[in-house]
Scaffold this motif. Structure first.
Motif, PDB file in Angstrom:
ATOM      1  N   GLY A 111      -8.582   0.398  -3.851  1.00 13.30           N
ATOM      2  CA  GLY A 111      -9.467  -0.731  -4.076  1.00 13.30           C
ATOM      3  C   GLY A 111      -9.031  -1.957  -3.301  1.00 13.30           C
ATOM      4  O   GLY A 111      -7.841  -2.176  -3.059  1.00 13.30           O
ATOM      5  N   PHE A 112     -10.006  -2.763  -2.899  1.00  9.81           N
ATOM      6  CA  PHE A 112      -9.761  -3.982  -2.137  1.00  9.81           C
ATOM      7  C   PHE A 112      -9.510  -5.165  -3.072  1.00  9.81           C
ATOM      8  O   PHE A 112     -10.050  -5.227  -4.167  1.00  9.81           O
ATOM      9  N   SER A 113      -8.715  -6.106  -2.586  1.00  7.30           N
ATOM     10  CA  SER A 113      -8.549  -7.374  -3.294  1.00  7.30           C
ATOM     11  C   SER A 113      -9.766  -8.253  -3.029  1.00  7.30           C
ATOM     12  O   SER A 113     -10.369  -8.182  -1.965  1.00  7.30           O
ATOM     13  N   ASN A 114     -10.131  -9.072  -4.021  1.00  4.41           N
ATOM     14  CA  ASN A 114     -11.255  -9.982  -3.818  1.00  4.41           C
ATOM     15  C   ASN A 114     -10.790 -11.354  -3.325  1.00  4.41           C
ATOM     16  O   ASN A 114     -11.568 -12.291  -3.226  1.00  4.41           O
ATOM     17  N   ARG A 129      -2.123  -7.627  -0.375  1.00  2.00           N
ATOM     18  CA  ARG A 129      -1.237  -7.664  -1.541  1.00  2.00           C
ATOM     19  C   ARG A 129       0.171  -7.189  -1.202  1.00  2.00           C
ATOM     20  O   ARG A 129       0.354  -6.292  -0.379  1.00  2.00           O
ATOM     21  N   TYR A 130       1.132  -7.763  -1.877  1.00  2.00           N
ATOM     22  CA  TYR A 130       2.507  -7.287  -1.818  1.00  2.00           C
ATOM     23  C   TYR A 130       2.638  -6.090  -2.776  1.00  2.00           C
ATOM     24  O   TYR A 130       1.810  -5.894  -3.673  1.00  2.00           O
ATOM     25  N   PRO A 131       3.693  -5.278  -2.595  1.00  2.00           N
ATOM     26  CA  PRO A 131       3.843  -4.074  -3.436  1.00  2.00           C
ATOM     27  C   PRO A 131       3.743  -4.325  -4.941  1.00  2.00           C
ATOM     28  O   PRO A 131       3.101  -3.549  -5.651  1.00  2.00           O
ATOM     29  N   TYR A 132       4.360  -5.409  -5.428  1.00  2.00           N
ATOM     30  CA  TYR A 132       4.305  -5.646  -6.872  1.00  2.00           C
ATOM     31  C   TYR A 132       2.883  -5.938  -7.338  1.00  2.00           C
ATOM     32  O   TYR A 132       2.492  -5.550  -8.444  1.00  2.00           O
ATOM     33  N   GLU A 133       2.111  -6.608  -6.503  1.00  2.00           N
ATOM     34  CA  GLU A 133       0.724  -6.898  -6.862  1.00  2.00           C
ATOM     35  C   GLU A 133      -0.096  -5.614  -6.977  1.00  2.00           C
ATOM     36  O   GLU A 133      -1.013  -5.527  -7.793  1.00  2.00           O
ATOM     37  N   VAL A 134       0.223  -4.626  -6.139  1.00  2.00           N
ATOM     38  CA  VAL A 134      -0.474  -3.333  -6.222  1.00  2.00           C
ATOM     39  C   VAL A 134      -0.210  -2.694  -7.579  1.00  2.00           C
ATOM     40  O   VAL A 134      -1.120  -2.156  -8.216  1.00  2.00           O
ATOM     41  N   LEU A 135       1.034  -2.778  -8.043  1.00  2.00           N
ATOM     42  CA  LEU A 135       1.363  -2.250  -9.366  1.00  2.00           C
ATOM     43  C   LEU A 135       0.633  -3.025 -10.455  1.00  2.00           C
ATOM     44  O   LEU A 135       0.029  -2.439 -11.356  1.00  2.00           O
ATOM     45  N   TYR A 136       0.689  -4.355 -10.377  1.00  2.00           N
ATOM     46  CA  TYR A 136       0.076  -5.171 -11.437  1.00  2.00           C
ATOM     47  C   TYR A 136      -1.452  -5.021 -11.453  1.00  2.00           C
ATOM     48  O   TYR A 136      -2.053  -4.840 -12.511  1.00  2.00           O
ATOM     49  N   ASP A 137      -2.069  -5.085 -10.265  1.00  2.00           N
ATOM     50  CA  ASP A 137      -3.533  -4.930 -10.178  1.00  2.00           C
ATOM     51  C   ASP A 137      -3.957  -3.494 -10.407  1.00  2.00           C
ATOM     52  O   ASP A 137      -5.128  -3.215 -10.671  1.00  2.00           O
ATOM     53  N   PHE A 138      -3.021  -2.572 -10.269  1.00  2.00           N
ATOM     54  CA  PHE A 138      -3.254  -1.135 -10.385  1.00  2.00           C
ATOM     55  C   PHE A 138      -4.359  -0.690  -9.419  1.00  2.00           C
ATOM     56  O   PHE A 138      -5.231   0.096  -9.756  1.00  2.00           O
ATOM     57  N   GLN A 139      -4.251  -1.173  -8.183  1.00  2.00           N
ATOM     58  CA  GLN A 139      -5.130  -0.732  -7.109  1.00  2.00           C
ATOM     59  C   GLN A 139      -4.607  -1.274  -5.789  1.00  2.00           C
ATOM     60  O   GLN A 139      -3.822  -2.220  -5.751  1.00  2.00           O
ATOM     61  N   GLY A 140      -5.061  -0.654  -4.698  1.00  2.00           N
ATOM     62  CA  GLY A 140      -4.660  -1.123  -3.376  1.00  2.00           C
ATOM     63  C   GLY A 140      -5.348  -0.309  -2.302  1.00  2.00           C
ATOM     64  O   GLY A 140      -5.856   0.785  -2.552  1.00  2.00           O
ATOM     65  N   ILE A 141      -5.365  -0.859  -1.079  1.00  2.00           N
ATOM     66  CA  ILE A 141      -5.899  -0.115   0.061  1.00  2.00           C
ATOM     67  C   ILE A 141      -4.734   0.582   0.764  1.00  2.00           C
ATOM     68  O   ILE A 141      -3.581   0.428   0.364  1.00  2.00           O
ATOM     69  N   CYS A 142      -5.035   1.341   1.823  1.00  2.00           N
ATOM     70  CA  CYS A 142      -4.022   2.215   2.427  1.00  2.00           C
ATOM     71  C   CYS A 142      -2.762   1.468   2.854  1.00  2.00           C
ATOM     72  O   CYS A 142      -1.640   1.915   2.587  1.00  2.00           O
ATOM     73  N   GLY A 143      -2.934   0.303   3.512  1.00  2.00           N
ATOM     74  CA  GLY A 143      -1.768  -0.437   3.968  1.00  2.00           C
ATOM     75  C   GLY A 143      -0.944  -0.982   2.819  1.00  2.00           C
ATOM     76  O   GLY A 143       0.300  -0.951   2.848  1.00  2.00           O
ATOM     77  N   GLU A 144      -1.599  -1.487   1.794  1.00  2.00           N
ATOM     78  CA  GLU A 144      -0.900  -2.044   0.634  1.00  2.00           C
ATOM     79  C   GLU A 144      -0.154  -0.956  -0.131  1.00  2.00           C
ATOM     80  O   GLU A 144       1.007  -1.128  -0.525  1.00  2.00           O
ATOM     81  N   LYS A 145      -0.806   0.175  -0.351  1.00  2.00           N
ATOM     82  CA  LYS A 145      -0.167   1.279  -1.074  1.00  2.00           C
ATOM     83  C   LYS A 145       0.973   1.885  -0.251  1.00  2.00           C
ATOM     84  O   LYS A 145       1.977   2.344  -0.802  1.00  2.00           O
ATOM     85  N   SER A 146       0.824   1.867   1.072  1.00  2.00           N
ATOM     86  CA  SER A 146       1.880   2.393   1.943  1.00  2.00           C
ATOM     87  C   SER A 146       3.127   1.522   1.868  1.00  2.00           C
ATOM     88  O   SER A 146       4.257   2.025   1.910  1.00  2.00           O
TER      89      SER A 146
END
Length: 274
Positions: A111-114, A129-146
């Motif tokens: 998922g994309f950030s708004n 997003r930074y890695p911790y934000e991906v965990l907190y938001d519980f979503q991310g795009i390919c680069g963020e999750k990578s």
């Protein structure tokens, strides 16, 4: 710091507003989960870190410089290390630890950030997003999750890289592995992070029918250990690639290939769309 009624420092601002997330993973065909507490205070901190890099005249930061800035933040590391410990508590086997970390990130929804970042004037860019934000938001795009997966694998002791396919504008993770099993003789096995997939499977078809055909840029993130030689995923990915090729060429497969396909889908909980 936040203070109680006696003005004693009792909790850091980073620990404000905790919430529990459930991180699911697949290991050897079995489902597991890790319950993990994340904090809005820490996510807010990560969101406020400057995404720019200062450099001297004549110097231009590279793509990997921004990746390392995101992955190596010390305060963020402090809050992600407890997740690394939880993974290590499940098994002492290093390959299994890597599989759990990979599956956890793959199973975080795409998922994309708004949010956007304002540049000079009226110009703005998509917020990363930074890695911790991906965990907190519980979503991310390919680069963020990578970036999140690279951080976890790094802390588990693995040599890691991020692959960037410029033509397809796609990022994925590389984990050190035997050369003959690596992608494009890079020494790193390919790991897709956008959804559940098999380590080394580069035959994935993405939304719009896109496939990764360009030569990847290899951005080294950390030094460390390699996956072992007996990598079961390598053979499974080869089988899946052959089956998918038959489907693309003929539109059908025989009974045995269909049986194998269902076995692989169940073993890795593969999805239809990436």
């Amino acid at each position: 710091q936040i203070f109680n009624e006696n003005n004693d420092s009792c909790i850091s601002e980073y620990h404000k507003n905790p919430k529990e997330i459930i991180l699911k993973y697949i290991l050897d065909g079995d489902e597991g989960q890790i319950n993990f507490t994340v904090y809005k205070g820490m996510s807010d901190y990560a969101s406020k870190i400057s995404r720019s890099i200062d450099y001297k005249d004549g110097e231009v930061p590279s793509r990997v410089d921004f990746k390392l800035k995101s992955i190596n933040d010390e305060k963020q590391r402090e809050f992600i290390l407890p997740l690394v410990v939880k993974i290590q508590d499940i098994t002492l086997d290093k390959d299994e630890q890597a599989r759990i970390a990979i599956s956890i990130v793959q199973n975080i929804p795409y998922g994309f950030s708004n949010k956007t970042l304002r540049l000079s004037g009226k110009n703005s860019v998509i917020y990363t997003r930074y890695p911790y934000e991906v965990l907190y938001d519980f979503q991310g795009i390919c680069g963020e999750k990578s970036q999140l997966l690279s951080l976890l694998l790094k802390e588990l002791g693995f040599q890691t890289a991020i692959f960037y396919n410029q033509k397809e504008n796609h990022e994925s993770v590389g984990i050190k592995c035997p050369l003959e099993k690596s992608w494009d003789n890079s020494g790193y096995c390919f790991v897709e992070t956008s959804g559940p997939s098999i380590i080394t499977d580069t035959s994935i078809t993405y939304v719009g029918g896109t496939k990764l055909k360009s030569k990847p840029q290899v951005m080294v993130i950390s030094k460390g250990i390699s996956l072992s030689k007996g990598l079961q995923e390598y053979e499974d990915a080869k089988d899946l690639g052959k089956i998918n090729k038959k489907i693309e060429e003929t539109g059908e497969i025989n009974f045995f290939d269909n049986k194998k396909l269902k076995e692989l889908q169940k073993k890795y909980r593969l999805v239809d769309e990436y």
